[in-house]
Design a protein around this motif. Structure first.
Motif: not given
Length: 165
Positions: A21, A47, A51, A54, A110, A113, A143, A147
């Motif tokens: 990440e 994203h 992140t 994340h 993705e 992940e 995630e 996608d």
């Protein structure tokens, strides 16, 4: 639980995910700058922001299981990030083929992940780490959503436009 082999696999996976990440965050700005369409640029920007979250959630996961948040190099993510950059650099700036290449690279990331967080969340659940399971589940859903957004952009106009270039 710390001496359990599954716990070791779990913490190794978390360390791998933390590294992934942190490095993805850096690469997403380059990918965003290389995008042709505003739609793809916006998804990559969103994203990138997710992140950041994340990384923070992973640190909370470590804390919740009594481990220090230490990243360990993720060879798979390093390769995927390099491939995404190479794909972007291979195709003409300002083209839809470049956006298609970026989406291809981003979706490979993705999917990696999604597989990782799915397993980590399952391990957390098995070991009774409720907070870790919840946090990892939140990351997993983000995630999957990223996608899906990439697929929508590819299917709605990028791939067809790339075919016509």
């Amino acid at each position: 639980m710390k001496n359990n082999p599954l716990h070791k696999l779990f913490t190794d996976g978390l360390r791998d995910a933390l590294w992934a990440e942190e490095h993805l965050h850096k690469s997403l700005s380059k990918m965003q700058a290389g995008a042709t369409s505003k739609e793809l640029s916006d998804v990559l920007e969103t994203h990138r922001s997710e992140t950041t979250g994340h990384v923070q959630k992973l640190k909370e996961v470590f804390e919740s299981i009594g481990e220090s948040p230490r990243a360990v190099k993720c060879e798979a993510m390093e390769s995927l990030l390099q491939e995404a950059t190479d794909l972007m650099d291979k195709y003409k700036e300002g083209s839809m083929v470049r956006d298609a290449a970026l989406i291809l690279g981003a979706q490979k990331i993705e999917h990696y992940e999604i597989a990782s967080y799915g397993s980590l969340a399952t391990f957390a659940d098995l070991m009774g780490h409720k907070k870790a399971k919840s946090l990892l589940g939140e990351i997993l859903e983000e995630e999957k959503a990223a996608d899906e957004k990439l697929s929508r952009i590819a299917e709605s106009f990028v791939n067809e436009s790339a075919l016509k270039e």
